[in-house]
Design a protein around this motif. Structure first.
Motif, PDB file in Angstrom:
ATOM      1  N   HIS A 138       0.817  -1.217   0.000  1.00 26.53           N
ATOM      2  CA  HIS A 138       0.000   0.000   0.000  1.00 26.53           C
ATOM      3  C   HIS A 138       0.851   1.267   0.000  1.00 26.53           C
ATOM      4  CE1 HIS A 138      -4.031  -1.689   0.254  1.00 26.53           C
ATOM      5  NE2 HIS A 138      -3.492  -2.640   1.001  1.00 26.53           N
ATOM      6  N   MET A 139       2.116   1.151   0.356  1.00 26.13           N
ATOM      7  CA  MET A 139       3.017   2.300   0.358  1.00 26.13           C
ATOM      8  C   MET A 139       3.872   2.383  -0.903  1.00 26.13           C
ATOM      9  SD  MET A 139       4.270   2.255   4.348  1.00 26.13           S
ATOM     10  CE  MET A 139       5.854   2.827   3.853  1.00 26.13           C
ATOM     11  N   ALA A 140       3.811   1.355  -1.737  1.00 26.97           N
ATOM     12  CA  ALA A 140       4.709   1.273  -2.900  1.00 26.97           C
ATOM     13  C   ALA A 140       4.625   2.507  -3.798  1.00 26.97           C
ATOM     14  CB  ALA A 140       4.420   0.011  -3.695  1.00 26.97           C
ATOM     15  N   HIS A 141       3.451   3.066  -3.974  1.00 24.67           N
ATOM     16  CA  HIS A 141       3.274   4.217  -4.863  1.00 24.67           C
ATOM     17  C   HIS A 141       3.675   5.549  -4.218  1.00 24.67           C
ATOM     18  CE1 HIS A 141      -0.331   4.475  -2.423  1.00 24.67           C
ATOM     19  NE2 HIS A 141      -0.488   5.716  -2.853  1.00 24.67           N
ATOM     20  N   LEU A 142       4.030   5.521  -2.944  1.00 29.04           N
ATOM     21  CA  LEU A 142       4.281   6.762  -2.216  1.00 29.04           C
ATOM     22  C   LEU A 142       5.723   7.239  -2.238  1.00 29.04           C
ATOM     23  CD1 LEU A 142       2.127   6.009   0.951  1.00 29.04           C
ATOM     24  CD2 LEU A 142       1.531   7.475  -0.989  1.00 29.04           C
ATOM     25  N   ASP A 143       6.630   6.439  -2.737  1.00 32.26           N
ATOM     26  CA  ASP A 143       8.043   6.806  -2.739  1.00 32.26           C
ATOM     27  C   ASP A 143       8.549   7.050  -1.311  1.00 32.26           C
ATOM     28  OD1 ASP A 143      10.518   7.265  -3.968  1.00 32.26           O
ATOM     29  OD2 ASP A 143      10.180   9.429  -4.028  1.00 32.26           O
ATOM     30  N   ILE A 144       8.080   6.201  -0.385  1.00 37.00           N
ATOM     31  CA  ILE A 144       8.513   6.272   1.011  1.00 37.00           C
ATOM     32  C   ILE A 144       9.254   4.975   1.308  1.00 37.00           C
ATOM     33  CG2 ILE A 144       7.781   6.329   3.421  1.00 37.00           C
ATOM     34  CD1 ILE A 144       5.293   7.830   2.518  1.00 37.00           C
ATOM     35  N   ALA A 145      10.463   5.096   1.793  1.00 42.36           N
ATOM     36  CA  ALA A 145      11.254   3.898   2.093  1.00 42.36           C
ATOM     37  C   ALA A 145      11.809   3.987   3.507  1.00 42.36           C
ATOM     38  CB  ALA A 145      12.372   3.735   1.078  1.00 42.36           C
ATOM     39  N   PHE A 146      10.932   3.825   4.481  1.00 39.82           N
ATOM     40  CA  PHE A 146      11.353   3.829   5.865  1.00 39.82           C
ATOM     41  C   PHE A 146      11.366   2.411   6.402  1.00 39.82           C
ATOM     42  CE2 PHE A 146       9.596   8.207   5.670  1.00 39.82           C
ATOM     43  CZ  PHE A 146      10.760   8.883   5.982  1.00 39.82           C
ATOM     44  N   THR A 147      12.297   2.138   7.296  1.00 37.82           N
ATOM     45  CA  THR A 147      12.340   0.833   7.940  1.00 37.82           C
ATOM     46  C   THR A 147      11.204   0.765   8.965  1.00 37.82           C
ATOM     47  OG1 THR A 147      13.753   1.538   9.761  1.00 37.82           O
ATOM     48  CG2 THR A 147      14.867   0.781   7.729  1.00 37.82           C
ATOM     49  N   PRO A 148      10.831  -0.442   9.401  1.00 37.05           N
ATOM     50  CA  PRO A 148       9.815  -0.537  10.460  1.00 37.05           C
ATOM     51  C   PRO A 148      10.212   0.245  11.722  1.00 37.05           C
ATOM     52  CG  PRO A 148      10.092  -2.670   9.419  1.00 37.05           C
ATOM     53  CD  PRO A 148      11.169  -1.763   8.858  1.00 37.05           C
ATOM     54  N   ALA A 149      11.483   0.233  12.083  1.00 41.20           N
ATOM     55  CA  ALA A 149      11.928   0.971  13.277  1.00 41.20           C
ATOM     56  C   ALA A 149      11.777   2.477  13.074  1.00 41.20           C
ATOM     57  CB  ALA A 149      13.374   0.612  13.609  1.00 41.20           C
ATOM     58  N   GLN A 150      12.107   2.965  11.885  1.00 40.87           N
ATOM     59  CA  GLN A 150      11.946   4.393  11.603  1.00 40.87           C
ATOM     60  C   GLN A 150      10.464   4.769  11.618  1.00 40.87           C
ATOM     61  OE1 GLN A 150      13.947   4.506   7.838  1.00 40.87           O
ATOM     62  NE2 GLN A 150      15.906   5.103   8.740  1.00 40.87           N
ATOM     63  N   SER A 151       9.627   3.911  11.060  1.00 43.27           N
ATOM     64  CA  SER A 151       8.184   4.161  11.061  1.00 43.27           C
ATOM     65  C   SER A 151       7.657   4.221  12.486  1.00 43.27           C
ATOM     66  CB  SER A 151       7.445   3.063  10.287  1.00 43.27           C
ATOM     67  OG  SER A 151       7.847   3.054   8.948  1.00 43.27           O
ATOM     68  N   ARG A 152       8.123   3.309  13.327  1.00 43.73           N
ATOM     69  CA  ARG A 152       7.685   3.288  14.722  1.00 43.73           C
ATOM     70  C   ARG A 152       8.128   4.564  15.439  1.00 43.73           C
ATOM     71  NH1 ARG A 152       9.247  -0.524  19.560  1.00 43.73           N
ATOM     72  NH2 ARG A 152       7.523  -0.010  20.918  1.00 43.73           N
ATOM     73  N   LEU A 153       9.357   5.008  15.190  1.00 49.11           N
ATOM     74  CA  LEU A 153       9.832   6.241  15.805  1.00 49.11           C
ATOM     75  C   LEU A 153       8.973   7.426  15.362  1.00 49.11           C
ATOM     76  CD1 LEU A 153      13.330   7.296  16.696  1.00 49.11           C
ATOM     77  CD2 LEU A 153      11.941   8.914  15.427  1.00 49.11           C
ATOM     78  N   LEU A 154       8.633   7.476  14.087  1.00 43.36           N
ATOM     79  CA  LEU A 154       7.758   8.549  13.596  1.00 43.36           C
ATOM     80  C   LEU A 154       6.416   8.530  14.316  1.00 43.36           C
ATOM     81  CD1 LEU A 154       8.087   8.786   9.703  1.00 43.36           C
ATOM     82  CD2 LEU A 154       8.649  10.511  11.397  1.00 43.36           C
ATOM     83  N   ARG A 155       5.849   7.329  14.491  1.00 46.96           N
ATOM     84  CA  ARG A 155       4.567   7.215  15.188  1.00 46.96           C
ATOM     85  C   ARG A 155       4.683   7.699  16.631  1.00 46.96           C
ATOM     86  NH1 ARG A 155       4.561   2.230  12.687  1.00 46.96           N
ATOM     87  NH2 ARG A 155       4.775   1.137  14.656  1.00 46.96           N
ATOM     88  N   ILE A 156       5.760   7.343  17.296  1.00 40.95           N
ATOM     89  CA  ILE A 156       5.950   7.769  18.690  1.00 40.95           C
ATOM     90  C   ILE A 156       6.063   9.290  18.757  1.00 40.95           C
ATOM     91  CG2 ILE A 156       7.551   7.739  20.649  1.00 40.95           C
ATOM     92  CD1 ILE A 156       8.142   4.764  19.862  1.00 40.95           C
ATOM     93  N   VAL A 157       6.871   9.873  17.894  1.00 38.45           N
ATOM     94  CA  VAL A 157       7.020  11.333  17.888  1.00 38.45           C
ATOM     95  C   VAL A 157       5.675  11.985  17.565  1.00 38.45           C
ATOM     96  CG1 VAL A 157       8.155  13.302  16.772  1.00 38.45           C
ATOM     97  CG2 VAL A 157       9.484  11.249  17.322  1.00 38.45           C
ATOM     98  N   GLY A 158       4.936  11.396  16.646  1.00 37.05           N
ATOM     99  CA  GLY A 158       3.628  11.929  16.276  1.00 37.05           C
ATOM    100  C   GLY A 158       2.609  11.897  17.403  1.00 37.05           C
ATOM    101  N   HIS A 159       2.757  10.959  18.326  1.00 35.11           N
ATOM    102  CA  HIS A 159       1.842  10.870  19.465  1.00 35.11           C
ATOM    103  C   HIS A 159       2.164  11.885  20.560  1.00 35.11           C
ATOM    104  CE1 HIS A 159       0.691   6.810  17.923  1.00 35.11           C
ATOM    105  NE2 HIS A 159      -0.480   7.312  18.260  1.00 35.11           N
ATOM    106  N   CYS A 160       3.336  12.456  20.530  1.00 34.16           N
ATOM    107  CA  CYS A 160       3.755  13.433  21.549  1.00 34.16           C
ATOM    108  C   CYS A 160       3.318  14.817  21.087  1.00 34.16           C
ATOM    109  CB  CYS A 160       5.272  13.380  21.756  1.00 34.16           C
ATOM    110  SG  CYS A 160       5.853  11.791  22.347  1.00 34.16           S
ATOM    111  N   ARG A 161       2.104  15.172  21.385  1.00 32.33           N
ATOM    112  CA  ARG A 161       1.516  16.396  20.861  1.00 32.33           C
ATOM    113  C   ARG A 161       1.974  17.654  21.604  1.00 32.33           C
ATOM    114  NH1 ARG A 161      -1.117  14.314  16.911  1.00 32.33           N
ATOM    115  NH2 ARG A 161      -2.608  12.648  17.155  1.00 32.33           N
ATOM    116  N   ASP A 162       2.065  17.581  22.923  1.00 28.74           N
ATOM    117  CA  ASP A 162       2.371  18.771  23.709  1.00 28.74           C
ATOM    118  C   ASP A 162       3.851  19.153  23.677  1.00 28.74           C
ATOM    119  OD1 ASP A 162      -0.300  18.982  24.401  1.00 28.74           O
ATOM    120  OD2 ASP A 162      -0.048  17.756  26.191  1.00 28.74           O
TER     121      ASP A 162
END
Length: 151
Positions: A30-54
């Protein structure tokens, strides 16, 4: 003496591993068309940072959440920073502390990752009825939020 037939309970660990791999493959499709090549660990880090709103998390916070050594977080952040997804910012209260925040590129990437994950889950869960999904969701919540899990 013949080997006993495996039961559902004995196959469960293998089924969980297979399902995880299937989910990762579907998300990648589902990401193939997006030109995004992040590892699962990088994706997880992005999600964690994204959850830190304040307040953007510190490197040490990320290491704790990812359950890795701080050096591993540095490597992940370096790669995400090179891709323009995150940036290091000084903590206004203590300039020796570095915090990690999403950039606009990081936010759009995170949105694309979430969309790909939802689409992959929808694909995998398609054979289940609404009632089966409800039961599965309850069981997964029990496992994820069960005793011994750190969050």
């Amino acid at each position: 003496m013949p080997t006993p037939e495996p039961t559902v309970a004995t196959n469960l660990p293998e089924q969980l591993v297979r399902l995880t791999r299937r989910m990762q493959r579907a998300q990648k499709r589902h990401m193939a068309h997006l030109d995004i090549a992040f590892t699962p660990a990088q994706s997880r880090l992005l999600r964690i940072v994204g959850h830190c709103r304040d307040t953007p998390p510190r490197m040490a916070d990320l290491a704790e959440r990812l359950e890795v050594v701080p050096r591993a977080v540095t490597t992940l952040v370096d790669a995400l920073e090179a891709n323009g997804a995150v940036r290091r910012v000084p903590d206004p209260a203590n300039r020796r502390v570095v915090r990690i925040e999403l950039t606009d590129t990081g936010r759009s990437t995170l949105h694309a990752l979430r969309s790909a994950r939802r689409a992959a889950a929808e694909e995998i869960l398609a054979p289940l009825t609404a009632d089966q999904r409800e039961v599965l969701g309850g069981l997964l919540s029990t496992l994820v939020d069960g005793p011994g899990e750190r969050r």
